[in-house]
Design a protein around this motif. Structure first.
Motif, PDB file in Angstrom:
ATOM      1  N   LEU A   1      -9.500   4.961   1.546  1.00  0.00           N
ATOM      2  CA  LEU A   1      -9.421   4.639   0.122  1.00  0.00           C
ATOM      3  C   LEU A   1      -8.470   5.549  -0.651  1.00  0.00           C
ATOM      4  N   GLU A   2      -7.860   6.516   0.061  1.00  0.00           N
ATOM      5  CA  GLU A   2      -6.966   7.444  -0.625  1.00  0.00           C
ATOM      6  C   GLU A   2      -5.773   6.701  -1.224  1.00  0.00           C
ATOM      7  N   GLY A   3      -5.571   6.839  -2.493  1.00  0.00           N
ATOM      8  CA  GLY A   3      -4.432   6.214  -3.161  1.00  0.00           C
ATOM      9  C   GLY A   3      -4.659   4.775  -3.561  1.00  0.00           C
ATOM     10  N   LEU A   4      -5.749   4.172  -3.067  1.00  0.00           N
ATOM     11  CA  LEU A   4      -5.975   2.758  -3.375  1.00  0.00           C
ATOM     12  C   LEU A   4      -6.238   2.539  -4.866  1.00  0.00           C
ATOM     13  N   SER A   5      -6.924   3.479  -5.486  1.00  0.00           N
ATOM     14  CA  SER A   5      -7.205   3.337  -6.923  1.00  0.00           C
ATOM     15  C   SER A   5      -5.914   3.320  -7.736  1.00  0.00           C
ATOM     16  N   GLN A   6      -4.934   4.123  -7.318  1.00  0.00           N
ATOM     17  CA  GLN A   6      -3.649   4.132  -8.016  1.00  0.00           C
ATOM     18  C   GLN A   6      -2.910   2.816  -7.821  1.00  0.00           C
ATOM     19  N   LEU A   7      -2.990   2.257  -6.610  1.00  0.00           N
ATOM     20  CA  LEU A   7      -2.360   0.963  -6.345  1.00  0.00           C
ATOM     21  C   LEU A   7      -2.995  -0.125  -7.208  1.00  0.00           C
ATOM     22  N   LEU A   8      -4.322  -0.136  -7.276  1.00  0.00           N
ATOM     23  CA  LEU A   8      -5.014  -1.142  -8.087  1.00  0.00           C
ATOM     24  C   LEU A   8      -4.693  -0.970  -9.567  1.00  0.00           C
ATOM     25  N   TYR A   9      -4.553   0.276 -10.011  1.00  0.00           N
ATOM     26  CA  TYR A   9      -4.168   0.543 -11.397  1.00  0.00           C
ATOM     27  C   TYR A   9      -2.778  -0.022 -11.677  1.00  0.00           C
ATOM     28  N   THR A  10      -1.852   0.186 -10.730  1.00  0.00           N
ATOM     29  CA  THR A  10      -0.489  -0.325 -10.896  1.00  0.00           C
ATOM     30  C   THR A  10      -0.465  -1.842 -10.922  1.00  0.00           C
TER      31      THR A  10
ATOM     32  N   ARG B   1     -16.477  -1.837   1.937  1.00  0.00           N
ATOM     33  CA  ARG B   1     -17.136  -3.048   1.449  1.00  0.00           C
ATOM     34  C   ARG B   1     -18.168  -2.720   0.367  1.00  0.00           C
ATOM     35  N   LYS B   2     -18.791  -1.570   0.497  1.00  0.00           N
ATOM     36  CA  LYS B   2     -19.837  -1.172  -0.443  1.00  0.00           C
ATOM     37  C   LYS B   2     -19.245  -0.713  -1.780  1.00  0.00           C
ATOM     38  N   ASN B   3     -18.048  -0.102  -1.723  1.00  0.00           N
ATOM     39  CA  ASN B   3     -17.501   0.543  -2.914  1.00  0.00           C
ATOM     40  C   ASN B   3     -16.309  -0.174  -3.552  1.00  0.00           C
ATOM     41  N   LEU B   4     -15.691  -1.085  -2.817  1.00  0.00           N
ATOM     42  CA  LEU B   4     -14.499  -1.742  -3.338  1.00  0.00           C
ATOM     43  C   LEU B   4     -14.850  -3.097  -3.929  1.00  0.00           C
ATOM     44  N   LYS B   5     -14.590  -3.264  -5.195  1.00  0.00           N
ATOM     45  CA  LYS B   5     -14.907  -4.521  -5.869  1.00  0.00           C
ATOM     46  C   LYS B   5     -13.698  -5.462  -5.816  1.00  0.00           C
ATOM     47  N   GLN B   6     -13.280  -5.779  -4.615  1.00  0.00           N
ATOM     48  CA  GLN B   6     -12.158  -6.679  -4.382  1.00  0.00           C
ATOM     49  C   GLN B   6     -12.512  -7.623  -3.247  1.00  0.00           C
ATOM     50  N   ASN B   7     -11.792  -8.734  -3.139  1.00  0.00           N
ATOM     51  CA  ASN B   7     -11.965  -9.623  -1.997  1.00  0.00           C
ATOM     52  C   ASN B   7     -11.557  -8.901  -0.722  1.00  0.00           C
ATOM     53  N   ILE B   8     -12.282  -9.152   0.340  1.00  0.00           N
ATOM     54  CA  ILE B   8     -11.978  -8.546   1.637  1.00  0.00           C
ATOM     55  C   ILE B   8     -11.891  -9.657   2.683  1.00  0.00           C
ATOM     56  N   PHE B   9     -10.789  -9.702   3.424  1.00  0.00           N
ATOM     57  CA  PHE B   9     -10.624 -10.716   4.461  1.00  0.00           C
ATOM     58  C   PHE B   9     -11.641 -10.495   5.571  1.00  0.00           C
ATOM     59  N   ALA B  10     -12.172 -11.588   6.090  1.00  0.00           N
ATOM     60  CA  ALA B  10     -13.126 -11.503   7.192  1.00  0.00           C
ATOM     61  C   ALA B  10     -12.452 -11.018   8.467  1.00  0.00           C
TER      62      ALA B  10
ATOM     63  N   ASN C   1       0.881  -1.166   0.000  1.00  0.00           N
ATOM     64  CA  ASN C   1       0.000   0.000   0.000  1.00  0.00           C
ATOM     65  C   ASN C   1       0.915   1.211   0.000  1.00  0.00           C
ATOM     66  N   GLN C   2       0.801   2.082  -1.000  1.00  0.00           N
ATOM     67  CA  GLN C   2       1.722   3.212  -1.060  1.00  0.00           C
ATOM     68  C   GLN C   2       1.426   4.255  -0.003  1.00  0.00           C
ATOM     69  N   LYS C   3       0.274   4.135   0.662  1.00  0.00           N
ATOM     70  CA  LYS C   3      -0.042   5.026   1.776  1.00  0.00           C
ATOM     71  C   LYS C   3       0.672   4.515   3.024  1.00  0.00           C
ATOM     72  N   GLY C   4       1.396   5.383   3.697  1.00  0.00           N
ATOM     73  CA  GLY C   4       2.133   4.980   4.895  1.00  0.00           C
ATOM     74  C   GLY C   4       1.235   4.899   6.125  1.00  0.00           C
ATOM     75  N   GLY C   5       1.711   4.197   7.137  1.00  0.00           N
ATOM     76  CA  GLY C   5       1.013   4.139   8.408  1.00  0.00           C
ATOM     77  C   GLY C   5      -0.270   3.341   8.414  1.00  0.00           C
ATOM     78  N   VAL C   6      -0.356   2.325   7.543  1.00  0.00           N
ATOM     79  CA  VAL C   6      -1.586   1.529   7.458  1.00  0.00           C
ATOM     80  C   VAL C   6      -1.434   0.145   8.077  1.00  0.00           C
ATOM     81  N   GLY C   7      -0.274  -0.134   8.674  1.00  0.00           N
ATOM     82  CA  GLY C   7      -0.064  -1.452   9.279  1.00  0.00           C
ATOM     83  C   GLY C   7       0.510  -2.464   8.317  1.00  0.00           C
ATOM     84  N   LYS C   8       1.161  -1.973   7.278  1.00  0.00           N
ATOM     85  CA  LYS C   8       1.724  -2.856   6.253  1.00  0.00           C
ATOM     86  C   LYS C   8       2.844  -3.733   6.822  1.00  0.00           C
TER      87      LYS C   8
ATOM     88  N   ILE D   1      -1.632  -8.698  -0.843  1.00  0.00           N
ATOM     89  CA  ILE D   1      -2.524  -8.382   0.274  1.00  0.00           C
ATOM     90  C   ILE D   1      -2.362  -6.888   0.556  1.00  0.00           C
ATOM     91  N   VAL D   2      -3.487  -6.170   0.612  1.00  0.00           N
ATOM     92  CA  VAL D   2      -3.455  -4.717   0.814  1.00  0.00           C
ATOM     93  C   VAL D   2      -4.053  -4.363   2.171  1.00  0.00           C
TER      94      VAL D   2
END
Length: 280
Positions: free
Chosen positions: A155-164, A201-210, A9-16, A145-146
């Motif tokens: 969701l900031e920057g997530l669209s760019q990550l998915l594009y990449t 969950r409503k806006n992201l068309k990706q798998n999401i871990f439970a 995740n190119q966004k810092g501080g997300v627990g990567k 895994i994101v």
């Protein structure tokens, strides 16, 4: 052949890095042979697994510029079954040093090919940017895994990550898939965390871990002791959450999950926050 998973995740501080450390450790405690590759110049995954960065001779940096082989970099961690390819602050200049190098996007992939059959999982911790190191990791990986922090700008920057990721899949690595998004730093005391999860969950068309990783003081303390959470405080909610995430990863890959071993060096079953939301 082992599975190569990148935590990105190119966004810092997300627990990567926290996820890279503790997922690797939890998988190892399930009897998997795991290699964690620290591709972040900050080297927090390296120190978080008990390795003194100042004493490292060969790192990812020496490997990618061709001064050593990947086997020369591998070190044992504080967890049985988990080894580490450490990072170095020298990696910060890798973008410049790799300019003009032939096939530079596939350097890590070529190195990993030599050892991928020796492991069940190879987990790569990427830097918080979409630079040549991250692209190298994507070119070498089977899946991504994101981690997404449960906060307003989730969701900031997530669209760019998915594009990449899609670009890398089209041009460099056709096998690359999204394992899914994992929510981190969930605070059950606030409505915001719940709203973020529902919104994503409503806006992201990706798998999401439970499994949802909670905000937990013990998780924050563990790296300063050079320990993953399962060794620092195996009874904490943070340890329980990463245990559940490891189980999800194993089950998704159709690998056997041992839920009966009570050895403190091995996994423990727990519910954590898993089950609040079903996987999409």
């Amino acid at each position: 052949m082992g599975k190569v998973i990148i935590i990105a995740n190119q966004k810092g501080g997300v627990g990567k890095t926290t996820t890279a450390i503790n997922l690797s450790a939890a998988l190892a405690q399930h009897g998997m042979k795991v290699l964690a590759i620290d591709s972040d110049p900050q080297g927090n995954c390296t120190s978080g697994l008990g390795i003194d960065k100042s004493k490292v001779k060969n790192s990812v940096y020496q490997m990618i510029i061709g001064k050593c082989d990947i086997k020369d970099c591998i070190l044992d961690s504080v967890i049985d079954g988990l080894q580490v390819v450490p990072s170095s602050v020298q990696l910060a200049g890798a973008d410049i040093e790799l300019i003009g190098m032939e096939d530079r996007e596939h350097i890590l992939e070529k190195k990993i090919k030599d050892i991928v059959d020796d492991y069940d999982y190879i987990i790569i911790d990427c830097p918080p940017s979409l630079n040549v190191l991250t692209v190298n990791a994507m070119a070498a990986a089977d899946s991504v895994i994101v981690p997404i922090q449960c906060e307003f700008y989730a969701l900031e920057g997530l669209s760019q990550l998915l594009y990449t990721i899609n670009l890398v899949r089209d041009r460099l690595n056709s096998r690359l898939i999204m394992d899914g998004v994992v929510f981190t730093m969930y605070d059950a005391r606030t409505n915001l965390s719940l709203q973020v999860v529902e919104n994503v969950r409503k806006n992201l068309k990706q798998n999401i871990f439970a499994t949802i990783i909670p905000r937990n003081v013990r998780l924050a303390e563990a790296p300063s002791h050079g320990l993953p959470i399962c060794l620092y405080d195996k009874k904490s909610v943070g340890a329980e959450a990463y245990e559940n995430l490891a189980i999800e990863v194993l089950e998704n890959d159709n690998k056997e999950v041992n839920k009966t071993n009570d050895d403190p060096k091995n996994k423990k079953k727990g519910s954590g926050i898993k089950g609040l939301f079903k996987k999409k």
